[in-house]
Design a protein around this motif. Structure first.
Motif, PDB file in Angstrom:
ATOM      1  N   ASN A 223       0.581  -7.950   8.419  1.00 18.18           N
ATOM      2  CA  ASN A 223       0.714  -6.958   7.348  1.00 18.18           C
ATOM      3  C   ASN A 223       0.773  -7.641   5.972  1.00 18.18           C
ATOM      4  OD1 ASN A 223       0.910  -5.043   9.436  1.00 18.18           O
ATOM      5  ND2 ASN A 223       3.142  -5.136   9.421  1.00 18.18           N
ATOM      6  N   ILE A 224      -0.296  -8.352   5.669  1.00 14.99           N
ATOM      7  CA  ILE A 224      -0.397  -9.097   4.416  1.00 14.99           C
ATOM      8  C   ILE A 224      -1.409  -8.395   3.513  1.00 14.99           C
ATOM      9  CG2 ILE A 224      -0.759 -11.349   3.369  1.00 14.99           C
ATOM     10  CD1 ILE A 224       1.447 -11.309   5.523  1.00 14.99           C
ATOM     11  N   ASN A 225      -1.036  -8.144   2.262  1.00 14.67           N
ATOM     12  CA  ASN A 225      -1.938  -7.532   1.287  1.00 14.67           C
ATOM     13  C   ASN A 225      -2.093  -8.455   0.086  1.00 14.67           C
ATOM     14  OD1 ASN A 225      -2.715  -4.512   1.942  1.00 14.67           O
ATOM     15  ND2 ASN A 225      -0.624  -4.826   2.691  1.00 14.67           N
ATOM     16  N   LYS A 251      -2.552 -10.787  12.257  1.00 13.77           N
ATOM     17  CA  LYS A 251      -3.168  -9.461  12.281  1.00 13.77           C
ATOM     18  C   LYS A 251      -2.790  -8.650  11.047  1.00 13.77           C
ATOM     19  CE  LYS A 251       0.358  -7.116  15.132  1.00 13.77           C
ATOM     20  NZ  LYS A 251       0.568  -6.357  16.396  1.00 13.77           N
ATOM     21  N   ASN A 252      -3.643  -7.663  10.784  1.00 11.39           N
ATOM     22  CA  ASN A 252      -3.445  -6.735   9.664  1.00 11.39           C
ATOM     23  C   ASN A 252      -3.384  -7.467   8.322  1.00 11.39           C
ATOM     24  OD1 ASN A 252      -3.350  -4.577  11.486  1.00 11.39           O
ATOM     25  ND2 ASN A 252      -1.120  -4.640  11.627  1.00 11.39           N
ATOM     26  N   ILE A 253      -4.500  -8.088   7.975  1.00 11.74           N
ATOM     27  CA  ILE A 253      -4.626  -8.794   6.704  1.00 11.74           C
ATOM     28  C   ILE A 253      -5.647  -8.044   5.853  1.00 11.74           C
ATOM     29  CG2 ILE A 253      -5.107 -11.001   5.580  1.00 11.74           C
ATOM     30  CD1 ILE A 253      -2.822 -11.143   7.616  1.00 11.74           C
ATOM     31  N   HIS A 254      -5.304  -7.758   4.604  1.00  9.71           N
ATOM     32  CA  HIS A 254      -6.202  -7.022   3.708  1.00  9.71           C
ATOM     33  C   HIS A 254      -6.306  -7.786   2.382  1.00  9.71           C
ATOM     34  CE1 HIS A 254      -7.458  -2.804   2.011  1.00  9.71           C
ATOM     35  NE2 HIS A 254      -8.405  -3.718   1.919  1.00  9.71           N
ATOM     36  N   VAL A 255      -7.496  -8.297   2.111  1.00  7.27           N
ATOM     37  CA  VAL A 255      -7.759  -9.038   0.875  1.00  7.27           C
ATOM     38  C   VAL A 255      -8.753  -8.218   0.058  1.00  7.27           C
ATOM     39  CG1 VAL A 255      -8.573 -11.198  -0.135  1.00  7.27           C
ATOM     40  CG2 VAL A 255      -7.395 -11.216   2.089  1.00  7.27           C
TER      41      VAL A 255
END
Length: 391
Positions: A223-225, A251-255
């Protein structure tokens, strides 16, 4: 009931005023003997001020005013008593250059804390040139965060770290915004923000220039933004490397909305080969501008920085990765490279509106090995992904 006397009223009002003021208190390191003279080791003064701030039953602010403060090393430990604790850095905190002092894994550490804010516009100077390529001992990160939750770091400058600038381990709900991180492009292992076993981390509106990854996310990053980051020089925004230990998961990485300038890589996922089992899932890179980037889109499952490794397969499964609206220029002909594992092919790779041009003569190409997925929208370079029912 008889009315209160004048003195009783004054006492009550005074007590109320004291109680109100007791909620917030500033702990100035100068009052604990700190000297901003560039020479004196202020480690003890900083820690003594921290001890009192941490005991304060209210909001406490540890103030480092203008000046240049030498600090050999400090570990700021919680939990603290108050509702929140702020560290306001207005001056420059400078690291030692003597390896007898700095050979350690960290320089300044915050650990076991809840509700922490670090700000002030000041600078952390790691004086890394004293260690880069010269010392064989462990080189320290500038700021280390261990078991920290609900924290904000903003409007802070970090320069010339000996190793990582900011290093996160087992942290939750942290936001970095408007931070400036700088080190020369040839400085080794000076990752800007490095994180592992950490969740709900945001990196926003910041400038990072380093000799390694601008942002690196290893096992346990979830859960990284990341948004509004300008990266360069450096090795790009990277997931990994993974696979040295068992069951490593990211998991759940948004760049999103980032710009990479003259970096070695752009959006990268890297795993060792051979490797232990692990997984990288639900990753999105979107609205990214590449300017003269060597490997703009890169999945490397044969990562080997020493160039003395086998070509055995990686056991890390990479799945559900999206590259959307990636545009700009590539310094290499292969602008899109998917070098995936033969035993665990990359699956569900999605390319949409990729518009990359070669920063030279000719056209860019894609290079794929063991990669399954689909491409839609603009395709420059043309996609080489293999479609499958499980893509």
């Amino acid at each position: 009931m008889a009315s209160k006397s004048y003195f009783e009223i004054v006492f009550i009002l005074g007590f109320a005023l004291v109680c109100t003021n007791a909620k917030d208190k500033v702990f100035n390191v100068l009052l604990y003997g700190a000297k901003g003279d560039r020479v004196t080791d202020n480690s003890k003064a900083f820690l003594n001020a921290w001890t009192d701030a941490c005991k304060w039953n209210g909001k406490a602010t540890l103030l480092i005013p203008s000046g240049v403060y030498m600090v050999y090393g400090a570990i700021f430990v919680g939990p603290c008593k108050g509702s929140a604790l702020a560290v306001q850095i207005k001056g420059v905190i400078r690291a030692p250059t003597d390896p007898k002092i700095f050979c350690n894994s960290s320089w300044i550490t915050f650990q076991y804390l809840n509700n922490l804010e670090i700000e002030g516009g000041g600078t952390l100077d790691g004086q890394g040139a004293s260690a880069w390529g010269k010392q064989k001992c462990v080189r320290p990160s500038t700021l280390t965060f261990n078991f920290v939750k609900n924290a904000v770091v903003h409007d802070i400058h970090s320069k010339n770290s000996k190793s990582f600038h900011f290093n996160l381990f087992s942290c939750n709900n942290m936001t970095f915004s408007h931070v400036s991180i700088k080190a020369p492009g040839n400085s080794p292992n000076t990752d800007g923000i490095h994180m592992g076993f950490s969740t709900n981390i945001k990196v926003l509106d910041s400038n990072i220039a380093t000799g390694d990854d601008c942002i690196s996310m290893i096992s346990g990053s979830k859960n990284i933004n990341i948004s509004g980051v300008t990266c360069g020089p450096g090795h790009g925004i990277s997931i990994g490397s993974l696979g040295l230990s068992r069951n490593e998961v990211v998991k759940n990485i948004h760049v999103k909305n980032c710009t990479l300038i003259a970096t070695q890589n752009g959006a990268r996922i890297k795993t060792w080969a051979p490797s232990s089992a692990g997984s990288v899932t639900t990753i999105t890179f979107e609205d990214i501008i590449m300017k003269k980037v060597w490997n703009p889109i890169f999945i490397d499952q044969h990562y080997c920085p020493t160039h003395n490794c086998s070509r055995k397969v990686s056991s890390v499964q990479i799945k559900d990765v999206t590259f959307n609206n990636i545009r700009g220029t590539s310094n290499s002909v292969a602008a899109v490279t998917f070098d995936c594992s033969a035993s665990f092919p990359c699956r569900e790779i999605h390319l949409n509106d990729i518009n990359l041009a070669y920063n030279g003569h000719g056209h860019v190409i894609s290079s794929c090995a063991n990669a399954k997925g689909k491409a839609t929208g603009k395709e420059s370079p043309p996609s080489c992904l293999k479609s499958s029912l499980n893509s």
